[in-house]
Design a protein around this motif. Structure first.
Motif, PDB file in Angstrom:
ATOM      1  N   SER A  17      77.861  36.232  66.344  1.00  0.00           N
ATOM      2  CA  SER A  17      77.415  37.489  66.935  1.00  0.00           C
ATOM      3  C   SER A  17      78.061  37.662  68.305  1.00  0.00           C
ATOM      4  O   SER A  17      78.551  36.702  68.902  1.00  0.00           O
ATOM      5  N   ASN A  39      81.790  44.872  65.751  1.00  0.00           N
ATOM      6  CA  ASN A  39      81.317  44.753  64.370  1.00  0.00           C
ATOM      7  C   ASN A  39      82.466  44.750  63.377  1.00  0.00           C
ATOM      8  O   ASN A  39      82.439  44.006  62.390  1.00  0.00           O
ATOM      9  N   LEU A  42      84.053  41.286  63.639  1.00  0.00           N
ATOM     10  CA  LEU A  42      83.139  40.308  63.068  1.00  0.00           C
ATOM     11  C   LEU A  42      83.157  40.377  61.543  1.00  0.00           C
ATOM     12  O   LEU A  42      83.229  39.348  60.861  1.00  0.00           O
ATOM     13  N   VAL A  46      84.077  37.412  58.741  1.00  0.00           N
ATOM     14  CA  VAL A  46      83.169  37.065  57.637  1.00  0.00           C
ATOM     15  C   VAL A  46      83.857  37.282  56.298  1.00  0.00           C
ATOM     16  O   VAL A  46      83.714  36.469  55.378  1.00  0.00           O
ATOM     17  N   GLY A  55      77.415  37.269  59.862  1.00  0.00           N
ATOM     18  CA  GLY A  55      77.502  37.991  61.122  1.00  0.00           C
ATOM     19  C   GLY A  55      76.285  38.825  61.436  1.00  0.00           C
ATOM     20  O   GLY A  55      75.704  39.445  60.557  1.00  0.00           O
ATOM     21  N   LEU A  80      77.156  43.249  57.272  1.00  0.00           N
ATOM     22  CA  LEU A  80      76.660  42.338  58.313  1.00  0.00           C
ATOM     23  C   LEU A  80      75.139  42.341  58.264  1.00  0.00           C
ATOM     24  O   LEU A  80      74.519  43.167  57.605  1.00  0.00           O
TER      25      LEU A  80
END
Length: 81
Positions: A17, A39, A42, A46, A55, A80
């Motif tokens: 995060s 985001n 991230l 992932v 995430g 996420l």
């Protein structure tokens, strides 16, 4: 490098995060853009290693409407948490 460290220490999965400084420190427009960009990056990490990383999405509390949209996008499109 993180995966090698995880393997060396017997760690199966990390939850990733955005940490300090979080988006809460910035003006509204910067915070909204930073949360979205964070985001996206991230989600890519992932996607590359779905069995190793999960995430937690970020959102900008300075703009509640944008935060709601980003939470929905992060969960439904980016997958996420």
């Amino acid at each position: 490098m993180r995966l090698a460290e995880m393997d060396a220490h017997g760690v199966d999965m990390h939850i990733l995060s955005l940490t300090m400084p979080g988006v809460q420190l910035f003006d509204r427009d910067t915070a909204v853009a930073l949360a979205r960009s964070s985001n996206d990056q991230l989600a890519e990490a992932v996607r590359r290693h779905p069995t190793r990383f999960a995430g937690l999405a970020s959102f900008s509390p300075q703009d509640p409407a944008a935060a709601a949209r980003e939470m929905e996008r992060a969960v439904k499109q980016l997958r996420l948490n």
